[in-house]
Design a protein around this motif. Sequence first.
Motif, PDB file in Angstrom:
ATOM      1  N   TYR A  34      -2.861   6.655   9.204  1.00 23.52           N
ATOM      2  CA  TYR A  34      -2.761   5.562   8.240  1.00 23.52           C
ATOM      3  C   TYR A  34      -1.929   4.392   8.771  1.00 23.52           C
ATOM      4  O   TYR A  34      -2.303   3.234   8.610  1.00 23.52           O
ATOM      5  CB  TYR A  34      -2.156   6.058   6.930  1.00 23.52           C
ATOM      6  CG  TYR A  34      -3.153   6.657   5.965  1.00 23.52           C
ATOM      7  CD1 TYR A  34      -3.738   5.887   4.956  1.00 23.52           C
ATOM      8  CD2 TYR A  34      -3.503   8.003   6.039  1.00 23.52           C
ATOM      9  CE1 TYR A  34      -4.630   6.438   4.058  1.00 23.52           C
ATOM     10  CE2 TYR A  34      -4.408   8.567   5.145  1.00 23.52           C
ATOM     11  CZ  TYR A  34      -4.970   7.776   4.162  1.00 23.52           C
ATOM     12  OH  TYR A  34      -5.877   8.325   3.276  1.00 23.52           O
ATOM     13  N   TYR A  90       2.481   0.694   5.212  1.00 22.40           N
ATOM     14  CA  TYR A  90       2.490   1.487   3.983  1.00 22.40           C
ATOM     15  C   TYR A  90       3.909   1.855   3.604  1.00 22.40           C
ATOM     16  O   TYR A  90       4.807   1.886   4.453  1.00 22.40           O
ATOM     17  CB  TYR A  90       1.708   2.799   4.172  1.00 22.40           C
ATOM     18  CG  TYR A  90       0.219   2.660   4.288  1.00 22.40           C
ATOM     19  CD1 TYR A  90      -0.610   2.876   3.188  1.00 22.40           C
ATOM     20  CD2 TYR A  90      -0.366   2.328   5.503  1.00 22.40           C
ATOM     21  CE1 TYR A  90      -1.983   2.771   3.294  1.00 22.40           C
ATOM     22  CE2 TYR A  90      -1.750   2.216   5.620  1.00 22.40           C
ATOM     23  CZ  TYR A  90      -2.553   2.440   4.513  1.00 22.40           C
ATOM     24  OH  TYR A  90      -3.909   2.330   4.613  1.00 22.40           O
ATOM     25  N   LYS A 119       0.848  -1.187   0.000  1.00 24.04           N
ATOM     26  CA  LYS A 119       0.000   0.000   0.000  1.00 24.04           C
ATOM     27  C   LYS A 119       0.887   1.242   0.000  1.00 24.04           C
ATOM     28  O   LYS A 119       1.922   1.279   0.665  1.00 24.04           O
ATOM     29  CB  LYS A 119      -0.907   0.002   1.228  1.00 24.04           C
ATOM     30  CG  LYS A 119      -1.931  -1.133   1.234  1.00 24.04           C
ATOM     31  CD  LYS A 119      -2.832  -1.044   2.458  1.00 24.04           C
ATOM     32  CE  LYS A 119      -3.875  -2.154   2.434  1.00 24.04           C
ATOM     33  NZ  LYS A 119      -4.772  -2.098   3.611  1.00 24.04           N
ATOM     34  N   GLU A 146      -1.247   9.277 -10.314  1.00 22.16           N
ATOM     35  CA  GLU A 146      -2.461   8.617 -10.802  1.00 22.16           C
ATOM     36  C   GLU A 146      -2.196   7.862 -12.098  1.00 22.16           C
ATOM     37  O   GLU A 146      -2.679   6.745 -12.297  1.00 22.16           O
ATOM     38  CB  GLU A 146      -3.567   9.658 -10.994  1.00 22.16           C
ATOM     39  CG  GLU A 146      -4.040  10.272  -9.680  1.00 22.16           C
ATOM     40  CD  GLU A 146      -5.029  11.405  -9.881  1.00 22.16           C
ATOM     41  OE1 GLU A 146      -5.074  11.963 -11.017  1.00 22.16           O
ATOM     42  OE2 GLU A 146      -5.754  11.739  -8.930  1.00 22.16           O
ATOM     43  N   PRO A 158      -3.040  -0.645  -3.910  1.00 21.60           N
ATOM     44  CA  PRO A 158      -3.796   0.496  -3.366  1.00 21.60           C
ATOM     45  C   PRO A 158      -2.885   1.703  -3.147  1.00 21.60           C
ATOM     46  O   PRO A 158      -1.747   1.553  -2.696  1.00 21.60           O
ATOM     47  CB  PRO A 158      -4.323  -0.035  -2.032  1.00 21.60           C
ATOM     48  CG  PRO A 158      -4.244  -1.516  -2.131  1.00 21.60           C
ATOM     49  CD  PRO A 158      -3.077  -1.807  -3.020  1.00 21.60           C
ATOM     50  N   TYR A 159      -3.378   2.877  -3.473  1.00 23.52           N
ATOM     51  CA  TYR A 159      -2.613   4.095  -3.199  1.00 23.52           C
ATOM     52  C   TYR A 159      -3.554   5.192  -2.737  1.00 23.52           C
ATOM     53  O   TYR A 159      -4.737   5.215  -3.083  1.00 23.52           O
ATOM     54  CB  TYR A 159      -1.820   4.540  -4.430  1.00 23.52           C
ATOM     55  CG  TYR A 159      -2.644   5.160  -5.535  1.00 23.52           C
ATOM     56  CD1 TYR A 159      -2.770   6.550  -5.647  1.00 23.52           C
ATOM     57  CD2 TYR A 159      -3.310   4.377  -6.472  1.00 23.52           C
ATOM     58  CE1 TYR A 159      -3.515   7.130  -6.662  1.00 23.52           C
ATOM     59  CE2 TYR A 159      -4.060   4.942  -7.492  1.00 23.52           C
ATOM     60  CZ  TYR A 159      -4.164   6.314  -7.585  1.00 23.52           C
ATOM     61  OH  TYR A 159      -4.919   6.873  -8.584  1.00 23.52           O
ATOM     62  N   TYR A 160      -3.020   6.086  -1.942  1.00 26.53           N
ATOM     63  CA  TYR A 160      -3.814   7.158  -1.351  1.00 26.53           C
ATOM     64  C   TYR A 160      -3.008   8.448  -1.441  1.00 26.53           C
ATOM     65  O   TYR A 160      -1.790   8.457  -1.245  1.00 26.53           O
ATOM     66  CB  TYR A 160      -4.137   6.847   0.115  1.00 26.53           C
ATOM     67  CG  TYR A 160      -4.778   5.492   0.300  1.00 26.53           C
ATOM     68  CD1 TYR A 160      -6.163   5.354   0.289  1.00 26.53           C
ATOM     69  CD2 TYR A 160      -3.998   4.347   0.449  1.00 26.53           C
ATOM     70  CE1 TYR A 160      -6.749   4.097   0.441  1.00 26.53           C
ATOM     71  CE2 TYR A 160      -4.571   3.095   0.598  1.00 26.53           C
ATOM     72  CZ  TYR A 160      -5.941   2.975   0.587  1.00 26.53           C
ATOM     73  OH  TYR A 160      -6.515   1.737   0.716  1.00 26.53           O
ATOM     74  N   ILE A 161      -3.695   9.541  -1.747  1.00 27.07           N
ATOM     75  CA  ILE A 161      -3.063  10.861  -1.843  1.00 27.07           C
ATOM     76  C   ILE A 161      -3.731  11.775  -0.826  1.00 27.07           C
ATOM     77  O   ILE A 161      -4.955  11.906  -0.805  1.00 27.07           O
ATOM     78  CB  ILE A 161      -3.196  11.455  -3.254  1.00 27.07           C
ATOM     79  CG1 ILE A 161      -2.484  10.570  -4.287  1.00 27.07           C
ATOM     80  CG2 ILE A 161      -2.628  12.873  -3.298  1.00 27.07           C
ATOM     81  CD1 ILE A 161      -2.699  11.011  -5.718  1.00 27.07           C
ATOM     82  N   GLU A 162      -2.925  12.393   0.036  1.00 20.93           N
ATOM     83  CA  GLU A 162      -3.445  13.313   1.036  1.00 20.93           C
ATOM     84  C   GLU A 162      -2.679  14.630   0.955  1.00 20.93           C
ATOM     85  O   GLU A 162      -1.465  14.640   0.743  1.00 20.93           O
ATOM     86  CB  GLU A 162      -3.286  12.730   2.445  1.00 20.93           C
ATOM     87  CG  GLU A 162      -4.088  11.460   2.698  1.00 20.93           C
ATOM     88  CD  GLU A 162      -5.547  11.735   3.031  1.00 20.93           C
ATOM     89  OE1 GLU A 162      -5.929  12.931   3.058  1.00 20.93           O
ATOM     90  OE2 GLU A 162      -6.297  10.763   3.260  1.00 20.93           O
ATOM     91  N   LEU A 220       1.135   5.535   0.313  1.00 18.94           N
ATOM     92  CA  LEU A 220       0.513   6.759   0.805  1.00 18.94           C
ATOM     93  C   LEU A 220       1.393   7.944   0.436  1.00 18.94           C
ATOM     94  O   LEU A 220       2.576   7.988   0.803  1.00 18.94           O
ATOM     95  CB  LEU A 220       0.341   6.687   2.331  1.00 18.94           C
ATOM     96  CG  LEU A 220      -0.088   7.982   3.037  1.00 18.94           C
ATOM     97  CD1 LEU A 220      -1.467   8.439   2.562  1.00 18.94           C
ATOM     98  CD2 LEU A 220      -0.068   7.788   4.558  1.00 18.94           C
TER      99      LEU A 220
END
Length: 301
Positions: free
Chosen positions: A57, A63, A2, A24, A38-42, A4
């Motif tokens: 997280y 991560y 994962k 992206e 899975p990836y997440y951008i904050e 982040l």
Amino acid sequence: MKHLFIINPFAGKGGGVEYVEKIEEYFMKNEELGNVEPYYIEFTKGPGHATEITRKYVENDRYRVYAVGGDGTLNEVLNGVMDSSSSLGVIPAGSGNDFFRNIGDTIDSSLLYRTINGEEKYIDVGKVNGRYFLNVASVGMDAEIVANARKFKKHPLFFGMSSYIAGIFYTVFRYKSFNSMVNINGVEHNKETLLLAVANGKYYGGGMKIAPFADINDGNFDVYHIDKANPLKIVLFFPQLIRGKHESIKEVKYFRAKEIKIRSEESFLLNVDGEIFDCCEANFNIIPNGLRMVIPLKTSN
């Protein structure tokens, strides 16, 4: 795995935001190839927010956390990652990007992809007054310079080392050394401290080579103490400091240590990877192999 990405939209005059589309695009192409990760951008909203997001997280999951911003953003993410099972990567998008000089070869269009696919290696971490740092922590005139350089950095004419040099000239004729007790390797030294730099990495101030022999894997700090000096001499030895040739200056004392303490009856500023704190005592210690750092793949050139 994962992933982040913690992006500071204000670092480097907004350079971090430019990575969103690339992130992206990378994961979309991977998904088309059947490699779903899975990836997440904050995005950070202010001081301390990067630490808060990261802790949320990594508290219950592992991560690869990427700090997308400057050295201040990296320090905040580090303080969120520590004491977890997660690893830390850095996508430099600030004005100085000093820590990256210890682990990367170049900042180019392939850096994001080389970092995502990089190898994890253990590196040392510093800690001072309960706060972790990767690069350099310092007290005295240097911290004052950093505080003033941050003011210049907001001006469109200043960027990277130029803001730091402006901070030097703004500070050097105003700042006074202070009486201190410095404990290095268990030995007490009565000092008139102009500057004390405790280095895990080599560079700070937008490329100044404060600790040319520092190694993020040797289990030691490189420590530089600069005694009281007249303002003109301070100005004259900064070019040597930039090149990492300052050890021959008589006011500069060099040590290697695992623990350092400095205290004073006077209040002084503490600079921790560019974050500024006010205190009368600072206790530094090294944590050997304290962090899994993502090291970017090298370029083919």
